[in-house]
Write a protein that holds these residues in place. Structure first.
Motif, short mmCIF file in Angstrom:
data_model
loop_
_atom_site.label_atom_id
_atom_site.label_comp_id
_atom_site.label_asym_id
_atom_site.label_seq_id
_atom_site.Cartn_x
_atom_site.Cartn_y
_atom_site.Cartn_z
N MET A 1 0.84 -1.18 0.00
CA MET A 1 0.00 0.00 0.00
C MET A 1 0.89 1.25 0.00
O MET A 1 1.82 1.36 0.77
CB MET A 1 -0.90 -0.01 1.25
N THR A 2 0.60 2.16 -0.90
CA THR A 2 1.33 3.40 -0.95
C THR A 2 0.50 4.50 -0.29
O THR A 2 -0.72 4.44 -0.26
CB THR A 2 1.63 3.79 -2.41
N VAL A 3 1.19 5.48 0.20
CA VAL A 3 0.51 6.61 0.83
C VAL A 3 0.01 7.53 -0.28
O VAL A 3 0.74 7.89 -1.19
CB VAL A 3 1.48 7.37 1.77
N ASP A 4 -1.23 7.90 -0.21
CA ASP A 4 -1.82 8.82 -1.16
C ASP A 4 -1.61 10.22 -0.60
O ASP A 4 -2.25 10.61 0.39
CB ASP A 4 -3.31 8.50 -1.34
N ASP A 5 -0.72 10.98 -1.22
CA ASP A 5 -0.37 12.31 -0.71
C ASP A 5 -1.57 13.25 -0.65
O ASP A 5 -1.70 14.05 0.27
CB ASP A 5 0.74 12.93 -1.55
N THR A 6 -2.44 13.16 -1.64
CA THR A 6 -3.60 14.05 -1.66
C THR A 6 -4.54 13.73 -0.49
O THR A 6 -5.01 14.64 0.19
CB THR A 6 -4.34 13.95 -3.01
N LEU A 7 -4.80 12.45 -0.26
CA LEU A 7 -5.65 12.08 0.88
C LEU A 7 -4.99 12.49 2.19
O LEU A 7 -5.69 12.92 3.12
CB LEU A 7 -5.95 10.58 0.87
N ALA A 8 -3.67 12.39 2.27
CA ALA A 8 -2.97 12.81 3.49
C ALA A 8 -3.14 14.31 3.72
O ALA A 8 -3.37 14.75 4.85
CB ALA A 8 -1.49 12.45 3.39
N ARG A 9 -3.09 15.09 2.66
CA ARG A 9 -3.28 16.54 2.79
C ARG A 9 -4.72 16.87 3.16
O ARG A 9 -4.97 17.79 3.95
CB ARG A 9 -2.87 17.25 1.51
N ILE A 10 -5.67 16.14 2.57
CA ILE A 10 -7.08 16.36 2.95
C ILE A 10 -7.24 16.05 4.44
O ILE A 10 -7.93 16.79 5.16
CB ILE A 10 -8.02 15.50 2.09
N ASN A 11 -6.60 14.99 4.90
CA ASN A 11 -6.67 14.65 6.32
C ASN A 11 -6.07 15.75 7.19
O ASN A 11 -6.56 16.02 8.29
CB ASN A 11 -5.98 13.31 6.60
N GLU A 12 -5.04 16.42 6.70
CA GLU A 12 -4.48 17.56 7.44
C GLU A 12 -5.56 18.64 7.62
O GLU A 12 -5.68 19.24 8.69
CB GLU A 12 -3.28 18.15 6.70
N GLY A 13 -6.33 18.87 6.57
CA GLY A 13 -7.42 19.85 6.66
C GLY A 13 -8.49 19.42 7.64
O GLY A 13 -9.02 20.24 8.40
N VAL A 14 -8.81 18.13 7.62
CA VAL A 14 -9.80 17.61 8.57
C VAL A 14 -9.30 17.82 10.00
O VAL A 14 -10.07 18.21 10.89
CB VAL A 14 -10.08 16.11 8.28
N GLN A 15 -8.00 17.60 10.22
CA GLN A 15 -7.44 17.81 11.56
C GLN A 15 -7.46 19.29 11.95
O GLN A 15 -7.69 19.62 13.11
CB GLN A 15 -6.01 17.25 11.63
N LEU A 16 -7.22 20.17 10.97
CA LEU A 16 -7.32 21.61 11.26
C LEU A 16 -8.73 21.95 11.75
O LEU A 16 -8.89 22.71 12.70
CB LEU A 16 -7.02 22.43 10.00
N HIS A 17 -9.73 21.35 11.09
CA HIS A 17 -11.12 21.64 11.45
C HIS A 17 -11.51 20.98 12.76
O HIS A 17 -11.88 21.63 13.73
CB HIS A 17 -12.03 21.20 10.31
N HIS A 18 -11.44 19.65 12.78
CA HIS A 18 -11.95 18.91 13.94
C HIS A 18 -10.96 18.89 15.11
O HIS A 18 -11.38 18.99 16.26
CB HIS A 18 -12.32 17.48 13.54
N GLY A 19 -9.70 18.75 14.81
CA GLY A 19 -8.71 18.63 15.88
C GLY A 19 -8.30 19.96 16.49
O GLY A 19 -8.02 20.04 17.68
N GLU B 1 -11.65 27.83 9.08
CA GLU B 1 -11.21 28.73 8.00
C GLU B 1 -9.92 28.23 7.38
O GLU B 1 -9.75 28.24 6.16
CB GLU B 1 -11.03 30.17 8.52
N ALA B 2 -8.98 27.82 8.23
CA ALA B 2 -7.71 27.29 7.73
C ALA B 2 -7.94 26.01 6.93
O ALA B 2 -7.31 25.79 5.88
CB ALA B 2 -6.74 27.03 8.89
N ALA B 3 -8.85 25.17 7.40
CA ALA B 3 -9.18 23.95 6.68
C ALA B 3 -9.79 24.29 5.32
O ALA B 3 -9.42 23.70 4.30
CB ALA B 3 -10.14 23.09 7.49
N ARG B 4 -10.70 25.24 5.31
CA ARG B 4 -11.35 25.65 4.07
C ARG B 4 -10.32 26.17 3.06
O ARG B 4 -10.37 25.84 1.87
CB ARG B 4 -12.42 26.71 4.37
N ASP B 5 -9.36 26.95 3.53
CA ASP B 5 -8.31 27.47 2.64
C ASP B 5 -7.47 26.33 2.07
O ASP B 5 -7.16 26.33 0.87
CB ASP B 5 -7.41 28.45 3.39
N LEU B 6 -7.09 25.38 2.91
CA LEU B 6 -6.31 24.24 2.43
C LEU B 6 -7.12 23.41 1.45
O LEU B 6 -6.62 23.02 0.39
CB LEU B 6 -5.84 23.37 3.61
N PHE B 7 -8.38 23.16 1.76
CA PHE B 7 -9.23 22.39 0.85
C PHE B 7 -9.37 23.09 -0.49
O PHE B 7 -9.34 22.44 -1.54
CB PHE B 7 -10.61 22.15 1.47
#
Length: 153
Positions: free
Chosen positions: A1-19, A24-30
């Motif tokens: 299994m390879t790491v999907d960089d795009t999904l990893a970045r989306i997850n960073e946005g999810v963490q900005l929002h929920h974590g 706003e920062a999540a929305r900008d990254l998305f």
């Protein structure tokens, strides 16, 4: 299994929002990722996950609905093989209850109760694809709340 960089970045946005409570920062990254993947013409997995996440950070329910509709349209283009290659531990079918739940909640908030009920029924029809894990429990709980809310409206 390879790491999907795009999904990893989306997850960073999810963490900005929920974590971190920084929608706003999540929305900008998305928005940045959305442009990078080519918007709706991008890889359906990326479009689905990103649109699903982008919907959660919208302040306007109408915009949330637009993003949820994009996520659902992209899910219709997905295959289980593509999801598995990205390392996502579920089938495409397991995405639909959450997608329909979110649409139903938007329609409820917009006062379109007929569409909200339709989405709820579609979500409930697909719950058999959910596992007995935290994700499955989260979605079932959301469906229960939406059912209760619609019963009182």
């Amino acid at each position: 299994m390879t790491v999907d960089d795009t999904l990893a970045r989306i997850n960073e946005g999810v963490q900005l929002h929920h974590g971190q409570g920084r929608p706003e920062a999540a929305r900008d990254l998305f928005a940045q990722i959305w442009d990078e993947i080519g918007g709706e013409r991008g890889d359906p997995l990326h479009v689905c996950v990103l649109a699903h996440s982008m919907a959660d950070v919208q302040e306007d329910v109408q915009q949330e609905l637009v993003w949820d509709q994009r996520a659902l349209a992209a899910a219709d283009l997905l295959t289980d093989d593509r999801v598995a290659r990205a390392g996502v531990p579920m089938s495409v079918a397991a995405l639909y209850p959450s997608l329909h739940l979110n649409l139903g909640e938007c329609y409820r908030r917009l006062g379109d109760l007929d569409r909200a009920h339709e989405c709820l029924q579609r979500a409930q029809a697909g719950i058999g694809a959910l596992g007995d894990d935290d994700y499955g429990k989260l979605i079932r709980g959301g469906l229960s709340r939406l059912t209760q809310q619609l019963a009182h409206e």
